[in-house]
Enzyme design. Structure first.
Site, short mmCIF file in Angstrom:
data_model
loop_
_atom_site.label_atom_id
_atom_site.label_comp_id
_atom_site.label_asym_id
_atom_site.label_seq_id
_atom_site.Cartn_x
_atom_site.Cartn_y
_atom_site.Cartn_z
N THR A 11 -0.88 0.11 -19.68
CA THR A 11 -1.51 0.66 -21.09
C THR A 11 0.26 1.73 -21.90
O THR A 11 0.58 0.95 -23.37
CB THR A 11 -1.91 1.26 -21.10
OG1 THR A 11 -3.69 0.00 -21.08
CG2 THR A 11 -2.56 2.04 -22.36
N GLN B 10 -2.12 -9.11 -14.49
CA GLN B 10 -2.45 -9.74 -14.15
C GLN B 10 -1.95 -11.26 -14.00
O GLN B 10 -2.69 -11.78 -12.43
CB GLN B 10 -3.40 -10.70 -15.04
CG GLN B 10 -4.41 -9.89 -15.78
CD GLN B 10 -5.47 -9.08 -15.08
OE1 GLN B 10 -5.67 -9.79 -13.62
NE2 GLN B 10 -6.35 -7.75 -15.70
N SER C 106 1.68 -3.38 -13.56
CA SER C 106 0.76 -2.11 -12.85
C SER C 106 0.54 -2.33 -11.40
O SER C 106 0.19 -3.79 -10.79
CB SER C 106 -0.17 -3.19 -13.42
OG SER C 106 -1.88 -2.28 -13.19
N ALA C 107 0.40 -1.03 -11.18
CA ALA C 107 -0.24 -1.49 -9.43
C ALA C 107 -1.44 -1.70 -8.94
O ALA C 107 -1.64 -2.25 -8.26
CB ALA C 107 0.00 0.24 -8.72
N THR D 90 6.63 15.44 -14.32
CA THR D 90 6.56 15.20 -12.97
C THR D 90 5.92 14.11 -12.11
O THR D 90 5.07 13.31 -12.53
CB THR D 90 6.20 16.74 -11.88
OG1 THR D 90 6.75 17.64 -12.51
CG2 THR D 90 6.56 16.36 -10.35
N CYS E 157 -12.51 -3.46 -20.77
CA CYS E 157 -11.88 -3.05 -21.83
C CYS E 157 -13.53 -3.17 -22.60
O CYS E 157 -14.12 -2.95 -23.59
CB CYS E 157 -11.13 -2.87 -22.34
SG CYS E 157 -9.75 -1.96 -21.54
#
Length: 411
Positions: free
Chosen positions: A82, A188, A208-209, A246, A336
């Protein structure tokens, strides 16, 4: 001794919602471990121990970049897909083009710009020529996801890239200075499809991991040399000044290892998942022949581990609850939308009749999925559906007629 029919054997559970969340791979956890304990140092600190951790972050960056055919300097680590999508849209100020079934984060970002939304077909696929027609002289960004996580369609991103390239060439020849970029959210897709940026022809790519058995809240955005990224988060200037804060060292190391494993397994896992998906589809159609299966018919245009089914006139939310009692976890759409138990924008966009949309389940398979688990899920889904049919006073003949009528009217 009387044998209990297989249909009445309680399911021992099945998880069929890998598009929403994947478990952390043990090898990924092992790679992350040292940075959660002994190698806890801040990569921005000046001493040797911290510099070693900084080197590990850069090795992770180089690994991810190599696996998508890119240079490390062009990769920014983020707190998930996102944020990466938001960062991509923040790079432009002008008109944008998206398709109607993009992830909510992309559609929300598009909503902050002048935009045109391209319609999709009943199968969810985008017509590249429609994208080309949607591009205006002031269009700066086209964003088309590589694969949809609800109905499983794989978009023709390479063909769309040609339309963007043609518009870029036209502007160059006309002396127009407005840039135009192509972004794809590959979250995806990365576990089953190639995400090589050159092959896709994209200028920005989101990863995305969490979708490839890595840690949640870790992602990345790759941007081509000529894309000027603008920070969303200001502070110490980490990530080349684009993403301050960080670094999540354990997270980015986990993303890199998850990407390595995804690439190593991709071909054979895609074949295995496609076979399991077909077993699931065939099992449901055998027991509930009026089940409506949506998404692309062409296997090359469908994610191998995703099956979207609908049961006319039966509420999916009741099925989810009934299946949960049997230990079977399924989705009704993207997480979502499912959290609010509403018909998703994806099903609305493909024109699915509401009685089908409200009875839709998204079944997604993953690395741990077995044939036995698929078979248990088929029996559990049949039990749940038939229980609802009995409650509503429906039989197979009525359901078949209703499904046929709805499908015939689906335009």
């Amino acid at each position: 001794m009387t044998q209990v029919p297989a249909e009445r054997v309680p399911a021992r559970g099945a998880y069929l919602d890998y598009a929403a969340a994947t478990p952390l791979d043990p090898e990924v956890l092992e790679a992350m471990g040292p940075y959660l304990t002994g190698r806890f140092y801040n990569p921005s600190a000046p001493y040797e121990l911290a510099r070693g951790v900084r080197d590990d972050v850069e090795r992770a960056r180089a690994t991810v970049a190599r696996l998508i055919g890119a240079r490390p300097d062009n990769l920014v680590f983020t707190a998930g897909a996102t944020e990466a999508n938001n960062l991509a849209f923040a790079a432009v100020e002008g008109h944008v083009v998206v398709d109607a079934i993009e992830h909510e984060s992309v559609l929300a970002c598009a909503g902050t710009h002048a935009r045109r939304t391209v319609r999709v077909g009943r199968d969810g696929l985008v017509d590249p020529s429609a994208v080309a027609r949607a591009i205006r002289p002031d269009t700066e960004l086209v964003s088309i996801e590589l694969a949809n996580g609800e109905i499983g369609c794989v978009q023709p991103v390479r063909e769309i890239s040609r339309a963007v390239a043609e518009e870029r060439a036209r502007r160059l020849e006309a002396g127009e200075r407005t840039p135009i970029y192509l972004h794809t959210d590959a979250s995806q897709a990365a576990g089953c499809l190639s995400v090589n940026v050159s092959s896709l022809g994209v200028d920005l790519l989101t990863l995305s991991a969490a979708k490839i058995y890595g840690p949640k809240q870790v992602g990345a955005l790759w941007a081509a040399d000529d894309v000027r990224l603008r920070p969303l988060v200001y502070g110490g200037g980490q990530e080349g000044g684009v993403r301050s804060g960080t670094e999540n060292v354990a997270g980015v190391v986990g993303l890199a290892r998850a990407m390595e494993l995804a690439c190593e397994r991709r071909a054979r896992e895609a074949r295995r998942l496609a076979a399991l998906r077909e077993r699931l589809r065939a099992g449901l159609l055998e027991r509930l022949p009026w089940t409506v299966v949506s998404g692309p018919r062409n296997a090359r245009r469908r994610l191998p581990g995703l099956l979207h089914v609908a049961f006319a006139g039966i509420e999916a939310r009741r099925l989810v609850i009934a299946l949960e009692r049997e230990g079977v976890s399924v989705g009704t759409g993207s997480a979502c939308a499912a959290s609010r138990m509403r018909v998703s924008h994806v099903l609305e966009a493909i024109g699915m009749p509401r009685p089908l949309a409200e009875g839709s389940l998204r079944l997604t398979l993953g690395l741990p999925t077995t044939e036995d688990e698929v078979d248990r899920a088929v029996l559990a889904i049949e039990r749940a559906v038939r229980s609802e049919m009995a409650r509503l006073g429906l039989d197979d003949a009525v359901q078949a007629a209703r499904a046929a009528e709805l499908v015939a009217g689906w335009r």
